[in-house]
Design a protein around this motif. Structure first.
Motif: not given
Ligand code: ADP
Length: 261
Positions: A113-114, A117-118, A141
């Motif tokens: 997820t991160e 998004e990054e 998550d």
């Protein structure tokens, strides 16, 4: 086909027959041809920017040349072409590492997820220049085991392609779905699309639908080959659907755990 023949005789020395061995060398020939094409392609791709760098540098160095405005313009071309060379060499090095039989993934738990998004935040800078909106539908998550820098390269390549091959004011949609075993990341654009007959070929090294457009956007023609290698290295697969002038969807499916096979 390669044919090797040998006669055979009985004990009194009479000819009894001939043994013929047929070798199907189509595969060998094809691999050899691909290798030759690759070397020819690399040479061509390297030569184009070098010719232009050399030409503009020589013009600036000419005693007769005295035009500060043009000089700046030529220097910025030299700068842009050197960037191209640098990207090309980096992509070639990445690809040659990935094409080694036993390339090692550094697998670690990561929040996909991160990571996504990054990548999107990073790509927004480029998308904004063309007023392209990036919408997302990313479940929170989600963690997987995978190689962080390599997967980052996969998602960035696909999102940058979506931006490069979409006209101004277009839109891109990035989604992340998951079940217990797999994640599925889709990158959808409403850009120029890919003709059906090219769909099978876009993952080949240096294949581009439109060479001129790809060069203008800084493309090397190696991005999707790199994506495919990395995804398959994670025991996953990439799919593409596209319609000319409507847009494309690239979908990456990867298992959440990397099991040694
Ligand atoms: P490049 O550096 O040329 O973008 P890639 O390997 O990333 O190389 O892509 C190969 C070709 O596939 C591109 O040149 C382009 O013709 C086509 N392509 C890739 N992504 C898209 C997309 N989202 N929309 C339309 N065409 C695409």
């Amino acid at each position: 086909i390669e044919v090797i023949g040998a006669p055979f005789f009985n004990s009194s020395g009479d000819l009894r027959g001939v043994v013929l061995v047929f070798h199907d060398i189509t595969d060998l020939k094809r691999v050899e041809q691909m290798r030759k094409d690759f070397v020819a392609n690399v040479s061509h791709e390297l030569r184009t920017p070098i010719t232009s760098i050399k030409g503009f540098a020589e013009t600036i160095l000419d005693d007769e040349f005295n035009d500060p405005n043009l000089e700046r313009k030529f220097l910025s071309i030299i700068h842009k072409e050197s960037d191209r060379l640098q990207t090309l060499i980096q992509d070639l090095l990445d690809l040659s590492k990935l094409e080694k039989e036993a390339f090692d993934l550094t697998v670690q738990p990561l929040m996909v997820t991160e990571l996504l998004e990054e990548c999107i935040d990073f790509a927004r800078l480029e998308a904004d220049k063309k007023s392209i909106a990036i919408e997302t539908e990313i479940i929170p998550d989600v963690s997987i085991k995978g190689d962080y820098p390599l997967l980052r390269q996969v998602f960035l390549n696909l999102i940058y392609n979506a931006i490069n091959y979409t006209l101004e004011n277009g839109s891109i949609h990035v989604s992340l779905k998951a079940n217990e075993s797999w994640i599925k990341v889709s990158i959808k654009d409403n850009g120029i699309g890919i003709p059906q007959e090219a769909l099978d070929r876009i993952f080949e090294r240096f294949y581009r639908v439109d060479k001129a457009r790809s060069r203008n956007t800084g493309g090397t023609g190696l991005g999707l080959a790199i994506v495919k290698h990395i995804v398959e290295g994670h025991h996953g697969f990439v799919e593409v659907e596209s319609e000319l002038n409507k847009g494309s969807i690239f979908t990456v499916t990867i298992p959440r755990e990397q099991v040694e096979i």
